[in-house]
Design a protein around this motif. Structure first.
Motif, mmCIF file in Angstrom:
data_model
loop_
_atom_site.group_PDB
_atom_site.id
_atom_site.type_symbol
_atom_site.label_atom_id
_atom_site.label_comp_id
_atom_site.label_asym_id
_atom_site.label_seq_id
_atom_site.Cartn_x
_atom_site.Cartn_y
_atom_site.Cartn_z
ATOM 1 N N THR A 33 0.820 -1.653 0.059
ATOM 2 C CA THR A 33 0.118 0.279 -0.013
ATOM 3 C C THR A 33 0.711 1.015 0.143
ATOM 4 O O THR A 33 0.449 2.503 -0.872
ATOM 5 C CB THR A 33 -0.628 -0.005 0.864
ATOM 6 N N ALA A 34 2.215 1.093 0.932
ATOM 7 C CA ALA A 34 2.893 2.522 0.832
ATOM 8 C C ALA A 34 3.183 2.689 -0.691
ATOM 9 O O ALA A 34 3.139 3.911 -1.119
ATOM 10 C CB ALA A 34 4.114 2.062 1.348
ATOM 11 N N VAL A 35 3.686 2.024 -1.133
ATOM 12 C CA VAL A 35 4.408 1.519 -2.689
ATOM 13 C C VAL A 35 2.984 2.889 -3.640
ATOM 14 O O VAL A 35 3.620 3.610 -3.853
ATOM 15 C CB VAL A 35 4.656 -0.161 -3.589
ATOM 16 N N ALA A 36 2.201 1.642 -3.137
ATOM 17 C CA ALA A 36 0.928 2.580 -4.012
ATOM 18 C C ALA A 36 0.468 3.684 -4.097
ATOM 19 O O ALA A 36 0.409 4.502 -4.309
ATOM 20 C CB ALA A 36 -0.719 1.208 -3.882
ATOM 21 N N LEU A 37 0.732 3.650 -2.879
ATOM 22 C CA LEU A 37 0.214 5.926 -2.460
ATOM 23 C C LEU A 37 1.712 6.841 -3.048
ATOM 24 O O LEU A 37 0.973 7.098 -3.279
ATOM 25 C CB LEU A 37 0.867 5.383 -0.822
ATOM 26 N N LEU A 38 2.573 5.964 -2.764
ATOM 27 C CA LEU A 38 3.945 6.709 -2.860
ATOM 28 C C LEU A 38 3.297 7.269 -4.703
ATOM 29 O O LEU A 38 4.030 9.015 -5.270
ATOM 30 C CB LEU A 38 5.622 6.512 -2.765
ATOM 31 N N VAL A 58 0.310 -2.425 -9.249
ATOM 32 C CA VAL A 58 -1.420 -2.512 -9.128
ATOM 33 C C VAL A 58 -1.893 -1.527 -8.736
ATOM 34 O O VAL A 58 -3.034 -0.917 -9.697
ATOM 35 C CB VAL A 58 -1.839 -4.101 -9.552
ATOM 36 N N GLU A 59 -1.809 -1.681 -7.433
ATOM 37 C CA GLU A 59 -2.844 -0.955 -6.430
ATOM 38 C C GLU A 59 -2.686 0.958 -6.391
ATOM 39 O O GLU A 59 -3.736 1.693 -6.334
ATOM 40 C CB GLU A 59 -2.669 -1.539 -5.497
ATOM 41 N N ILE A 104 -6.791 17.282 0.796
ATOM 42 C CA ILE A 104 -7.018 15.855 0.589
ATOM 43 C C ILE A 104 -7.083 15.005 1.178
ATOM 44 O O ILE A 104 -7.436 13.088 0.904
ATOM 45 C CB ILE A 104 -6.736 15.484 -1.606
ATOM 46 N N LEU A 105 -6.436 14.999 2.184
ATOM 47 C CA LEU A 105 -5.562 14.077 3.099
ATOM 48 C C LEU A 105 -6.379 13.214 3.712
ATOM 49 O O LEU A 105 -6.903 12.135 3.406
ATOM 50 C CB LEU A 105 -5.535 14.575 4.634
ATOM 51 N N TYR A 138 -8.708 6.055 1.569
ATOM 52 C CA TYR A 138 -8.042 5.274 1.008
ATOM 53 C C TYR A 138 -7.480 4.090 1.074
ATOM 54 O O TYR A 138 -7.714 2.263 0.619
ATOM 55 C CB TYR A 138 -8.046 5.873 -0.447
ATOM 56 N N ILE A 139 -6.570 4.480 1.580
ATOM 57 C CA ILE A 139 -5.335 3.487 2.349
ATOM 58 C C ILE A 139 -6.058 2.249 3.090
ATOM 59 O O ILE A 139 -5.379 1.461 3.113
ATOM 60 C CB ILE A 139 -4.274 4.393 2.979
ATOM 61 N N THR A 140 -6.705 2.636 4.173
ATOM 62 C CA THR A 140 -7.539 1.921 4.834
ATOM 63 C C THR A 140 -8.337 1.406 3.828
ATOM 64 O O THR A 140 -8.817 -0.173 4.150
ATOM 65 C CB THR A 140 -8.794 2.701 5.795
ATOM 66 N N LEU A 141 -8.676 1.538 2.903
ATOM 67 C CA LEU A 141 -9.379 0.364 1.994
ATOM 68 C C LEU A 141 -8.272 -0.236 1.066
ATOM 69 O O LEU A 141 -9.125 -1.581 0.935
ATOM 70 C CB LEU A 141 -10.563 1.414 1.221
ATOM 71 N N THR A 142 -7.428 -0.162 0.672
ATOM 72 C CA THR A 142 -6.617 -0.705 -0.201
ATOM 73 C C THR A 142 -6.080 -1.856 0.996
ATOM 74 O O THR A 142 -5.536 -2.353 -0.217
ATOM 75 C CB THR A 142 -5.492 0.701 -0.423
ATOM 76 N N ILE A 143 -5.577 -1.833 1.484
ATOM 77 C CA ILE A 143 -4.611 -2.508 2.482
ATOM 78 C C ILE A 143 -5.262 -4.057 2.731
ATOM 79 O O ILE A 143 -4.763 -4.725 2.175
ATOM 80 C CB ILE A 143 -4.682 -1.983 4.268
#
Lengths: 293, 309, 544
Positions: A101-106, A163-164, A207-208, A214-219
């Motif tokens: 998720t951190a990768v996706a976030l970045l 992907v995410e 936008i935080l 979305y982070i919570t739902l991506t994990i």
């Protein structure tokens, strides 16, 4: 007018964050989710010290036994303690969830923010790329990658993260675009703030909220992906373990030893539940307009 | 509208080429040749094999050979089962996977849309909470867990339904279809609820109410079209998901579909098979995404006319 | 007997934050063929009251607590959902404020128009379509047959409101409830819609309940007026009585708040020398992106919003930019502020050519040029406290040394009429008028020379509007500011501005002293605009 206003005279305001936290606090499901998650992460961090048995220890003589006083969740066919294995598996599953998720976030935040802030043709091209990638069968590509390059956990982080990020980029871009056209951003420009100051002071704080949601739902969806791959035998490889792998072993023997399927399944589901409830709760709390009333 | 569709189709072609190229390259970049794991292959045999599969030729030549093969519907022979071609295996597996995906989609749409509608009509009541809680279970209970548990309950403990197979005994299609469809039913239910609530709060629904229309007319005639648009655009990704979901479901229920072939090929490192199926799946998924985009554009009067000009 | 008689109607909302008593025991009657206006500011309960008549209040959270609503002998509040549906859209029709969102975008106009007939009268679709065509003609829409097949987005705002009216009239109702039907429309379109409603009303002997916040509209259209405040009717009477002879203090306050006159003497511009020009525009052209670039349309589509505009602004004066929506007035304002880059032309501010400045130089000029926006909800960053919002400009331009920050911010708050005790609060904790004051304080923080006010009072209630205008006069006077005041509201322009530029399709069609423009308009367009303003004097409309 008194120029030296004493602190006690000033009424404290309530920021939107404080409001949101208060709303979240009242959402029982989300709070339960938060506690459960906290508990899971704590256990995962402390596993090497608190696990009841050693990860490798086999007791071939006892084989698979049902839950009992020595082995709370029973043992597998090699006589290994299931609770211990679930604890170690959780370390991997959670790590994949958080790191990917951190990768996706970045990637997603950078990509989306740049597209949304610059706009115009840059935006058109960048988002078209995202659209095209969206239409690709990524699950199959991850499998391909795992087959070709061997099943390394590092590759898994990267592949899932890659992907995410797409959805993240879309969400961030949409938010940035919306905020960018708000009058307070124009007002900030007129005051004379630089682009970075505007991004940092006016856009990011606004936008935080959606990003956190979305982070919570991506994990959970990342954890699901990892479990899916591991279940097929294409993800995490023994001797490492993960909840998906444990479930896959459980399925093989579920007729004789159903607990080997049920407990890992239960733990995975509970974690996913907690994350989803927390995510929904955060969405309601951070964006009261989008919530149920 | 035609311009839009044409543009989308044109755009799909380079994407497909890139997909084919990347797949080809990835497989060729794999450490070691495809026959490395074979036990004690003599250098002579290896040479013969390489010759047979044209592995000695330059990479670009191999690629264009392969590409022209694909265009003629020929994905080459399988590495593992030299007597069978990849095309043949796809042709055997595809109808079964399609049938499974079709039933699963029916399950997903029917359960998902009705649950979502029920919830949206009376939000924050039992009629909302019950289906939405079930939907949450559907989302948090992945197919590889749902499938075995269903088998355990209905197949092994209750003995109501067969535990595996496809088309051998009556009712053996029920559990796979439900297993594969349940997650998407859950997503569609949540999506439907959300977008219906959004639509029902619009001003034009108030207008419809002020006209004296009944709740049914309002929901089915005024709200449903806008409310189901997100579901339609979700169909593309959902089909992609169903196809990859078939890997798991076909493995659990031992269904001889394309998904199971793919997983087996991945285990056996059957490179031509992996390449063939990857490309084939990509074509399918790109096609279905395109289709759902076009349907959405067609259903939205603003888009339909906006592009006519 | 009255067509509609409402007695002690009470409606409440049960929200998360407690019970809101939106309508508290109101009583009134409407006779056949009569127009009754319900007037009040936002939150007065006027819309909720009317929605309650037809049980259209969303329940929950709304609840109609008590009262009776007799229509033609039936108590509508006692009706079941099944029974009341027979009244909605059949005997009592409604039209709404925003025609852009009130029609279903997924159905063509014909399908929507025939619904009242096919539904209530069981008329066949083909017959209903013939009637729909006639109805469109009646509301003045040409090529009616072709139009029936079109979708709402192919109609302009005014046309959509005509469609709404046609739809309301399809089943020949006895009562029409119009909820702010022209608030979202331009003033010339508004005049046409009034004409249309009045015309139809006379022809069909239709009773109309007209909900509005605009007393000018009331004078023009109503026979009787109900004034609502905080869920109660504070006064009701004939339009003439309410305007000439109001009894209640709140009604008088509303009436006094309407800007009717010319600019107050004491605030008028008085220059010793005419050479004192602070801003000079020459042949400015500007455009905005109408449709951003996409891969399908690689060239972005730009709309030429400002064409060959030249004018000057004198030190200390308030200059009005007036025009209908889409005339380019906001784009022009943004061009001066360097939020939009001009396509061509020159803009001189205090002798500096703004169009040729680089980024660093612009930052210096920004200190002197500030803006106040229309929407007080969007113009403040919701995540910044008032203190931080006001601190930002002070810090950036080093207006005062750091130890003076707190004192300066308190002074600013005081200046705009807010309590310095509230500096730690966030925008959502203030009302619309208060937020607009915060926005003014922010603009003042850098001690600018020129402020551009883009529709600064358009989103505010009339009493709040009067207060904010007063504040603007005050700051212009005190800080020797110059101001460009952008508005669509001619009455406000007349009340505020020394000189006025009338814009139409991107050009300034008339420019000069405000009073002169209002008394002797030279251009056809200006005359049309002026004649469309509703005058808050019932006598004005009763003359033959």
């Amino acid at each position: 007018m008194s120029s030296s206003l004493s602190r006690s005279d000033v009424e404290q305001g309530r920021s939107l964050w404080q409001d949101a936290i208060a709303r979240l606090w009242k959402n029982r499901l989300a709070m339960i989710g938060l506690y459960v998650l906290f508990f899971m992460v704590l256990i995962a961090l402390l596993t090497p010290w608190i696990a009841p048995y050693s990860y490798e220890a086999q007791k071939l003589d006892i084989g698979a036994v049902a839950p009992n006083a020595q082995h709370w969740l029973g043992t597998d066919t090699f006589g290994r303690d299931l609770l211990t294995r679930i604890m170690y598996g959780g370390r991997v599953s959670l790590a994949v969830g958080f790191i990917a998720t951190a990768v996706a976030l970045l990637i997603g935040v950078l990509w989306g923010a740049i597209a949304g802030y610059i706009g115009g043709r840059t935006d058109a091209v960048m988002m078209r790329i995202v659209d095209i990638l969206y239409a690709l069968p990524f699950m199959i590509f991850i499998i391909l990658l795992m087959v070709v390059f061997g099943r390394s956990i590092l590759l898994l982080f990267l592949a899932i993260g890659c992907v995410e990020w797409l959805t993240m980029a879309r969400i961030v871009r949409g938010q940035v675009l919306a905020i960018r056209h708000q009058e307070f951003v124009d007002a900030a420009i007129v005051i004379g703030l630089s682009h970075w100051q505007i991004i940092y002071r006016h856009i990011i704080p606004n936008i935080l909220g959606p990003i956190i949601v979305y982070i919570t739902l991506t994990i959970p969806s990342v954890m699901l992906l990892e479990a899916f791959l591991s279940f097929l035998g294409l993800g995490i490889q023994p001797p490492q373990s993960s909840w998906g792998l444990l479930i896959s072993y459980g399925v093989e023997t579920m007729e004789e030893y159903p607990w080997l399927l049920i407990f890992p399944g239960l733990v995975l589901s509970i974690t996913l539940f907690s994350l989803n409830f927390l995510g929904d709760g955060l969405r309601d709390a951070l964006d009261p307009k989008a919530s149920k009333d | 509208m035609l311009k839009f569709i044409g543009f989308r189709i044109l755009q799909a072609i380079p994407v497909l080429l890139v997909v084919i190229f990347v797949t080809f390259l990835l497989v060729r970049m794999a450490p070691g040749g495809p026959f490395d794991e074979e036990k004690a292959v003599s250098p002579y045999v290896l040479e013969k094999l390489n010759e047979r599969y044209n592995l000695d030729a330059p990479l670009s030549e191999q690629f264009f050979d392969y590409l022209s093969g694909i265009l003629q519907g020929d994905f080459g022979p399988s590495f593992k089962f030299p007597t069978r071609s990849v095309t043949e295996m796809i042709a055997t597996g595809l109808p079964i996977t399609f049938e499974l995906a079709f039933y699963a989609m029916l399950v997903a749409l029917f359960i998902g849309i009705s649950a979502g509608l029920l919830a949206a009509i009376r939000p924050n009541t039992a009629q909302d909470y019950v289906p939405m809680s079930i939907a949450m279970i559907g989302i948090c209970m992945p197919s590889f867990l749902m499938g075995p548990i269903l088998v355990l309950i209905f197949g092994i403990w209750l003995e109501w339904l067969p535990v595996s197979g496809w088309g051998y005994s009556p009712g053996d299609k029920i559990l796979p279809a439900i297993t594969l469809g349940s997650t998407y039913a859950a997503y569609i239910a949540r999506l439907t609820r959300g977008s219906m609530l959004e639509v029902l709060s619009q001003d034009y629904i108030r207008t419809a109410r002020a006209k004296g229309l009944s709740t049914q007319t309002i929901i089915f005639k005024h709200a449903l079209k806008g409310g189901l648009l997100p579901v339609v655009s979700f169909l593309g990704p959902a089909i992609a998901g169903l196809l990859s979901g078939s890997f798991v479901v076909e493995t659990i229920f031992q269904i001889p579909g394309l998904g199971r072939f793919y997983v087996q090929a991945a285990f056996n490192r059957d490179y031509t098979m992996i390449m063939g199926t990857t490309i084939f799946f990509s074509v399918l998924i790109i096609f279905f995404n395109l289709l759902s985009d076009i349907i959405v554009a067609y259903l939205n009067p603003r888009l339909k006319l906006g592009n006519k000009k | 007997m009255a067509l509609l008689s409402v007695d002690k109607l009470t409606t409440s909302f049960y929200t998360r934050d407690g019970i809101v008593r939106a309508v508290q025991g109101i009583s009134f009657t409407v006779e056949c063929g009569e127009t009754v206006a319900i007037v009040g500011e936002s939150g007065s309960g006027k819309s909720v009251a009317c929605y309650s008549l037809l049980q259209l209040v969303p329940q929950p959270p709304g609840k109609i607590e008590s009262g009776t609503v007799f229509f033609d002998g039936t108590d509508l509040l006692q009706c079941t959902e099944q029974e009341i549906m027979k009244f909605r859209g059949n005997h009592i029709a409604m039209i709404f404020q925003d025609p852009m969102t009130s029609l279903n975008p997924y159905m063509n106009i014909g399908e929507q128009l025939i619904e009242p007939l096919t539904y209530h009268r069981k008329i066949s679709k083909a017959d209903a379509l013939i009637r729909a065509e006639a109805a469109l003609k009646e509301v003045g829409i040409g090529e009616a047959k072709k139009r029936l097949k079109q979708y709402p987005h192919e109609f302009s705002g005014g046309m959509r409101q005509r469609v709404m009216i046609a739809m309301a009239l399809m089943s020949e109702p006895e009562l029409l409830i119009a909820d702010e039907p022209t608030t979202a429309l331009d003033v010339t379109i508004q005049a046409q819609i009034f004409e249309l409603i009045k015309d139809i009303q006379v022809r069909r002997n239709l009773a109309v309940i007209f909900i509005t916040h605009d007393l000018g509209v009331v004078a023009q259209i109503a026979d009787r007026v109900l004034v609502m405040k905080n869920g109660k009717i504070v006064e009701q009477g004939t339009t003439r009585d309410i305007f000439n002879n109001s009894q209640h203090e709140y009604t008088r306050m509303l009436l006094d708040a309407i800007p009717v006159s010319a600019k107050p003497e004491q605030y008028r511009y008085s220059a010793s020398s005419a050479k004192n020009v602070i801003l000079q525009l020459e042949e400015v052209n500007a455009s905005y992106i109408e449709r951003p670039a996409s891969l399908l349309h690689w060239q972005e589509e730009r709309f030429k919003a400002v064409r060959n505009v030249s004018f000057n602004l004198r030190k200390g004066e308030i200059l009005g930019l007036v025009g209908e929506s889409g005339c380019g007035k906001s784009t022009l304002a943004k061009t001066v502020l360097r939020l939009v880059t001009e396509d061509s032309g020159r803009i001189q501010f205090e002798g500096t050519e703004l169009t040729s400045l680089n980024a660093a130089e612009i930052k210096n000029v920004r200190k002197d040029l500030q803006i106040i926006f229309q929407d007080p909800y969007a113009s403040l960053n919701p995540r910044m406290s008032v203190y931080d919002a006001l601190l930002e400009p002070l810090k950036l331009h080093n207006i005062v040394p750091p130890k003076e920050y707190e004192r300066t911010i308190s002074q600013l708050m005081d200046e705009v009429g807010l309590s310095p005790r509230d500096i730690r609060k966030y925008p959502h904790e203030f009302s619309g008028g208060q937020r607009q004051r915060i926005a003014i304080a922010r603009a003042l923080a850098v001690r600018p020379k020129l402020i551009i006010a883009d529709e600064p009072v358009s989103a505010l209630d009339v009493t709040i509007q009067a207060q904010v205008l007063e504040l603007m006069f005050h700051i212009v006077e005190k800080y020797h500011l110059s101001m460009i005041f952008v508005s669509h509201d001619l009455s406000v322009i007349r009340y505020v501005c020394d000189r006025t530029a009338v814009m139409f399709q991107g050009e300034i069609v008339e420019f000069g002293d405000t009073e002169k423009i209002f008394n002797q308009p030279q251009q056809e367009y200006t005359r049309k605009l002026l004649s469309a303003i509703p005058v808050p004097d019932p006598g004005y409309y009763r003359q033959p």
